[in-house]
Design a protein around this motif. Structure first.
Motif, PDB file in Angstrom:
ATOM      1  N   ALA A 100      43.744  27.840   2.097  1.00 59.01           N
ATOM      2  CA  ALA A 100      44.492  29.372   2.404  1.00 59.01           C
ATOM      3  C   ALA A 100      45.305  28.535   3.532  1.00 59.01           C
ATOM      4  CB  ALA A 100      42.997  29.581   2.613  1.00 59.01           C
ATOM      5  N   ASN A 101      45.801  28.461   4.023  1.00 61.11           N
ATOM      6  CA  ASN A 101      47.246  28.338   5.174  1.00 61.11           C
ATOM      7  C   ASN A 101      47.669  27.555   4.837  1.00 61.11           C
ATOM      8  OD1 ASN A 101      48.784  30.236   6.562  1.00 61.11           O
ATOM      9  ND2 ASN A 101      47.900  29.503   8.419  1.00 61.11           N
ATOM     10  N   PRO A 102      48.401  27.301   3.599  1.00 59.84           N
ATOM     11  CA  PRO A 102      49.471  26.334   3.878  1.00 59.84           C
ATOM     12  C   PRO A 102      50.159  26.012   5.255  1.00 59.84           C
ATOM     13  CG  PRO A 102      49.162  26.622   1.484  1.00 59.84           C
ATOM     14  CD  PRO A 102      48.729  27.929   2.607  1.00 59.84           C
ATOM     15  N   THR A 103      51.160  24.603   5.815  1.00 56.05           N
ATOM     16  CA  THR A 103      51.620  24.564   6.476  1.00 56.05           C
ATOM     17  C   THR A 103      53.331  24.676   5.847  1.00 56.05           C
ATOM     18  OG1 THR A 103      51.734  21.753   6.821  1.00 56.05           O
ATOM     19  CG2 THR A 103      49.733  23.156   7.588  1.00 56.05           C
ATOM     20  N   ARG A 104      53.641  24.770   6.830  1.00 56.91           N
ATOM     21  CA  ARG A 104      54.946  24.537   6.556  1.00 56.91           C
ATOM     22  C   ARG A 104      55.456  23.059   5.744  1.00 56.91           C
ATOM     23  NH1 ARG A 104      60.762  22.959   7.573  1.00 56.91           N
ATOM     24  NH2 ARG A 104      61.903  25.075   7.784  1.00 56.91           N
ATOM     25  N   ALA A 105      55.421  22.030   6.542  1.00 54.78           N
ATOM     26  CA  ALA A 105      55.205  20.996   5.537  1.00 54.78           C
ATOM     27  C   ALA A 105      54.478  20.968   4.887  1.00 54.78           C
ATOM     28  CB  ALA A 105      54.656  19.452   6.820  1.00 54.78           C
ATOM     29  N   GLN A 106      53.823  20.682   4.404  1.00 57.36           N
ATOM     30  CA  GLN A 106      53.120  21.169   3.227  1.00 57.36           C
ATOM     31  C   GLN A 106      53.816  21.905   1.916  1.00 57.36           C
ATOM     32  OE1 GLN A 106      49.051  23.136   4.458  1.00 57.36           O
ATOM     33  NE2 GLN A 106      48.134  20.663   3.822  1.00 57.36           N
ATOM     34  N   CYS A 107      54.184  23.068   2.376  1.00 61.65           N
ATOM     35  CA  CYS A 107      55.248  23.693   1.781  1.00 61.65           C
ATOM     36  C   CYS A 107      56.308  23.598   1.046  1.00 61.65           C
ATOM     37  CB  CYS A 107      55.346  25.443   1.980  1.00 61.65           C
ATOM     38  SG  CYS A 107      54.388  26.350   2.773  1.00 61.65           S
ATOM     39  N   LEU A 108      57.189  23.063   2.093  1.00 66.62           N
ATOM     40  CA  LEU A 108      58.517  21.286   1.982  1.00 66.62           C
ATOM     41  C   LEU A 108      57.978  21.095   1.485  1.00 66.62           C
ATOM     42  CD1 LEU A 108      60.973  21.426   2.944  1.00 66.62           C
ATOM     43  CD2 LEU A 108      60.396  19.832   4.777  1.00 66.62           C
ATOM     44  N   THR A 109      56.869  20.247   1.599  1.00 66.50           N
ATOM     45  CA  THR A 109      56.748  19.119  -0.206  1.00 66.50           C
ATOM     46  C   THR A 109      56.383  19.707  -1.712  1.00 66.50           C
ATOM     47  OG1 THR A 109      55.132  18.129   1.541  1.00 66.50           O
ATOM     48  CG2 THR A 109      54.880  17.577  -0.564  1.00 66.50           C
ATOM     49  N   VAL A 110      56.188  21.079  -1.399  1.00 66.60           N
ATOM     50  CA  VAL A 110      56.441  21.384  -2.710  1.00 66.60           C
ATOM     51  C   VAL A 110      57.238  22.100  -2.876  1.00 66.60           C
ATOM     52  CG1 VAL A 110      55.701  23.587  -3.874  1.00 66.60           C
ATOM     53  CG2 VAL A 110      53.463  22.156  -2.840  1.00 66.60           C
ATOM     54  N   VAL A 111      58.386  22.891  -2.787  1.00 70.76           N
ATOM     55  CA  VAL A 111      59.025  23.198  -2.454  1.00 70.76           C
ATOM     56  C   VAL A 111      60.592  21.798  -2.865  1.00 70.76           C
ATOM     57  CG1 VAL A 111      62.088  24.405  -1.766  1.00 70.76           C
ATOM     58  CG2 VAL A 111      59.593  25.652  -1.360  1.00 70.76           C
ATOM     59  N   ARG A 112      60.445  20.597  -1.934  1.00 67.54           N
ATOM     60  CA  ARG A 112      61.309  20.269  -2.660  1.00 67.54           C
ATOM     61  C   ARG A 112      61.047  19.528  -3.428  1.00 67.54           C
ATOM     62  NH1 ARG A 112      61.264  16.929   3.345  1.00 67.54           N
ATOM     63  NH2 ARG A 112      63.472  17.408   3.466  1.00 67.54           N
ATOM     64  N   ASN A 113      59.860  19.350  -4.571  1.00 65.52           N
ATOM     65  CA  ASN A 113      59.673  18.367  -5.487  1.00 65.52           C
ATOM     66  C   ASN A 113      60.290  19.537  -6.800  1.00 65.52           C
ATOM     67  OD1 ASN A 113      58.471  16.445  -4.681  1.00 65.52           O
ATOM     68  ND2 ASN A 113      56.257  17.604  -4.828  1.00 65.52           N
ATOM     69  N   ILE A 114      60.349  21.305  -6.226  1.00 67.07           N
ATOM     70  CA  ILE A 114      60.871  21.981  -7.473  1.00 67.07           C
ATOM     71  C   ILE A 114      62.366  22.115  -7.250  1.00 67.07           C
ATOM     72  CG2 ILE A 114      60.911  24.648  -7.504  1.00 67.07           C
ATOM     73  CD1 ILE A 114      58.408  24.791  -6.422  1.00 67.07           C
ATOM     74  N   ILE A 115      62.900  22.328  -6.354  1.00 63.25           N
ATOM     75  CA  ILE A 115      64.613  21.734  -6.142  1.00 63.25           C
ATOM     76  C   ILE A 115      65.151  20.495  -6.660  1.00 63.25           C
ATOM     77  CG2 ILE A 115      66.858  21.514  -4.650  1.00 63.25           C
ATOM     78  CD1 ILE A 115      64.813  23.806  -4.590  1.00 63.25           C
ATOM     79  N   ARG A 116      64.424  19.041  -6.145  1.00 56.79           N
ATOM     80  CA  ARG A 116      64.747  18.443  -7.152  1.00 56.79           C
ATOM     81  C   ARG A 116      64.583  18.186  -8.830  1.00 56.79           C
ATOM     82  NH1 ARG A 116      61.125  15.181  -3.829  1.00 56.79           N
ATOM     83  NH2 ARG A 116      61.523  14.472  -2.321  1.00 56.79           N
ATOM     84  N   GLN A 117      63.369  18.917  -9.329  1.00 64.18           N
ATOM     85  CA  GLN A 117      63.534  18.920 -10.536  1.00 64.18           C
ATOM     86  C   GLN A 117      64.228  20.194 -11.311  1.00 64.18           C
ATOM     87  OE1 GLN A 117      59.156  19.819 -11.561  1.00 64.18           O
ATOM     88  NE2 GLN A 117      59.571  19.034 -14.279  1.00 64.18           N
ATOM     89  N   TYR A 118      64.623  21.527 -10.672  1.00 67.57           N
ATOM     90  CA  TYR A 118      65.797  22.648 -11.366  1.00 67.57           C
ATOM     91  C   TYR A 118      66.387  23.116 -10.131  1.00 67.57           C
ATOM     92  CZ  TYR A 118      61.172  22.557 -14.520  1.00 67.57           C
ATOM     93  OH  TYR A 118      60.130  21.735 -15.098  1.00 67.57           O
ATOM     94  N   PRO A 119      67.224  21.994  -9.894  1.00 70.10           N
ATOM     95  CA  PRO A 119      68.204  22.609  -9.103  1.00 70.10           C
ATOM     96  C   PRO A 119      69.338  23.850  -9.386  1.00 70.10           C
ATOM     97  CG  PRO A 119      68.577  20.515  -9.764  1.00 70.10           C
ATOM     98  CD  PRO A 119      67.455  20.881  -9.792  1.00 70.10           C
ATOM     99  N   LYS A 120      69.301  23.811 -10.433  1.00 69.84           N
ATOM    100  CA  LYS A 120      69.894  24.660 -11.276  1.00 69.84           C
ATOM    101  C   LYS A 120      70.000  26.161 -10.881  1.00 69.84           C
ATOM    102  CE  LYS A 120      73.336  21.613 -14.317  1.00 69.84           C
ATOM    103  NZ  LYS A 120      73.669  21.759 -16.005  1.00 69.84           N
ATOM    104  N   SER A 121      68.619  26.190 -10.851  1.00 69.33           N
ATOM    105  CA  SER A 121      67.492  27.618 -10.856  1.00 69.33           C
ATOM    106  C   SER A 121      67.443  28.186  -9.410  1.00 69.33           C
ATOM    107  CB  SER A 121      66.695  27.207 -11.349  1.00 69.33           C
ATOM    108  OG  SER A 121      66.808  26.710 -13.357  1.00 69.33           O
TER     109      SER A 121
END
Length: 360
Positions: A100-121
Motif C-alpha cells: 500500500a505504501n512502497p518505500t522510497r528504496a522500493q520505488c527506486l528499484t522499480v524506477v531504475r529498471n525502467i530507466i535502464r530499459q528505456y533511457p531515451k524516453s
C-alpha cells in the motif's frame, strides 16, 4: 503502427499477479516463477529468484499504459508531460497492489529498471547527452509523490497525524518514526535518563556531547525523543531544546537522523555531491541562467565541489549565500573555539565533521 505493441521485436513481458494482503512475499515470488515457466529452462525457480524482493521482480504493466506512452517508447522519444503523468498513475496503482505504501528504496528499484530499459524516453539527460545523477531522479520524485498523495486520506495519513502506535515504516523514508521503548526500559527510566542529560548539559554545556555516557543515554531515550517531537499539536522548538539540549548539537542531530532513517546524512550528502555535483556544474555551464551563475563559473574549479554546487543553486534561485552560510577565518575560528557561531565555508564535509569535533 500496429496496435499490437512490441519493442525491438521482443515479446510483451510476463506479468505476475500481485499478492493479496494476506499472502506472503515468498508466495508472490513463487507465483511469478510459476507464471514464467515457459521461458525458464527448468520448472523449478532458482535460489536467486526466491531471494529477490517484489520490486526486483516487478513487471511494469506496459499494456495498460496510454497509447502515446507505448508509441514514444517504440520510437525512442520522450513522452509529453501529461502522458508521463498518466503513466505514473498506472505505475503507482500497480505497485500499490503489492504494497500500500512502497518505500522510497522500493520505488527506486522499480524506477531504475525502467530507466535502464528505456533511457531515451524517461531518463534525466544533460545537454551533452550524459545521465544526470543516474537519470532517475525526476521519475522517482513523481512516483513517490503520487503514492503519498494516494495515501494521504488513508490510514497512513492517520499515522502522521496521531500519537497512536506507528508501523515499522512510516512515510518520507522513516524506519523508526515512533519506536517502542528498549526492552530493559520503562517510561519512568527513560524520563530519568532525560533528566540526567539535562543535568550534564547544565554542568558542561555542549562540551558534554563527547562523553560516552551522553552517547549511551541519547540512544536509550530515542523513543522518548520521538514521542515528544511527534506530539500533536507540534511542540515549539524552544520546548524541544529545553528538554533535549544535546539534540541541538551537530553530533546528535546527525545521530538522531540516522536512527530515524538508517541514513548517515553527512556520508550521503558527500556521496551525492560526488555523484551529482559535476553534472549540476556542467548543466549550468551549458545553460547559465543569470549573471551570478556566470560569475561563479568564471572562478574556475578552485573551490570545493560542495561549495560550488551550493553557490550555483543559490545564484540560480536568486538567494543570498550569506543567508545560509557564515563566512569566517578558519584559523581564528579554531583558536577562538567559538563553537557553532563560527562555520568555515571552504571545507569538505569530512573536514567539517573533524572540525566540529575539535570545537567540542
Amino acid at each position: 503502427m500496429s496496435s499490437d505493441w512490441s519493442v525491438s521485436g521482443s515479446s510483451s513481458p510476463t506479468l505476475c499477479t500481485p499478492p493479496n494482503s494476506s499472502s506472503s512475499q515468498l508466495s508472490a515470488i513463487s507465483s511469478c516463477s510459476s507464471q514464467s515457466r515457459n521461458s525458464e529452462p527448468s520448472n523449478r525457480p532458482s535460489t536467486s529468484q526466491i531471494l529477490k524482493t517484489w520490486p526486483e521482480t516487478f513487471q511494469v504493466p506496459w499494456e495498460q499504459m496510454p497509447q502515446e506512452i507505448r508509441s514514444a517508447i517504440a520510437d525512442g522519444k520522450r513522452p509529453k508531460p501529461m502522458e508521463r503523468r498518466q503513466m505514473v498513475r498506472v505505475l503507482a496503482d500497480e505497485m500499490r497492489r503489492y504494497e500500500a505504501n512502497p518505500t522510497r528504496a522500493q520505488c527506486l528499484t522499480v524506477v531504475r529498471n525502467i530507466i535502464r530499459q528505456y533511457p531515451k524516453s524517461f531518463a534525466d539527460i544533460a545537454p551533452d547527452g550524459s545521465l544526470l545523477c543516474g537519470g532517475y531522479t525526476s521519475l522517482l520524485i513523481q512516483l513517490k509523490n503520487r503514492i503519498e498523495n494516494l495515501n494521504r486520506d488513508g490510514s497512513f495519513s492517520f499515522h502522521r497525524s496521531s500519537t497512536a502506535k506507528r508501523g515499522p515504516t512510516d512515510t518520507y523514508g522513516c524506519t523508526r518514526f515512533q519506536p517502542e521503548l528498549p526492552p530493559e526500559e520503562t517510561d519512568e527510566t527513560v524520563e530519568q535518563h532525560r533528566q540526567r542529560l539535562e543535568e550534564i548539559y547544565r554542568q558542561e554545556g555542549a562540551g558534554g556531547a563527547e562523553r560516552a555516557e551522553v552517547k549511551n543515554l541519547m540512544e536509550l531515550t530515542f523513543s522518548l525523543q520521538r514521542r515528544h517531537i511527534n506530539t500533536i499539536p507540534p511542540p515549539d522548538i524552544e520546548d524541544v531544546k529545553s528538554k533535549w539540549p544535546f539534540l541541538f548539537t551537530p553530533r546528535y542531530i546527525y545521530g538522531h537522523f540516522e536512527l530515524l532513517t538508517d541514513i548517515n546524512v553527512l556520508r550521503s550528502l558527500e556521496l551525492s555531491m560526488q555523484e551529482c555535483g559535476r553534472a549540476i556544474t556542467e548543466y549550468f555551464r551549458g545553460k547559465p541562467t543569470n549573471k551570478n551563475v556566470k560569475d561563479i563559473l568564471s572562478n574556475g574549479e578552485d573551490n570545493e565541489m560542495a561549495l560550488r554546487v551550493v553557490q550555483l543553486l543559490m545564484a540560480h534561485f536568486g538567494e543570498d549565500i550569506t543567508g545560509l552560510i557564515l563566512l569566517t577565518d578558519l584559523l581564528n575560528c579554531i583558536m577562538g573555539k567559538v563553537g557553532a557561531r563560527c562555520l568555515p565555508l571552504q571545507l569538505t564535509l569530512r573536514q567539517l565533521s573533524v572540525f566540529l569535533q575539535v570545537l567540542a
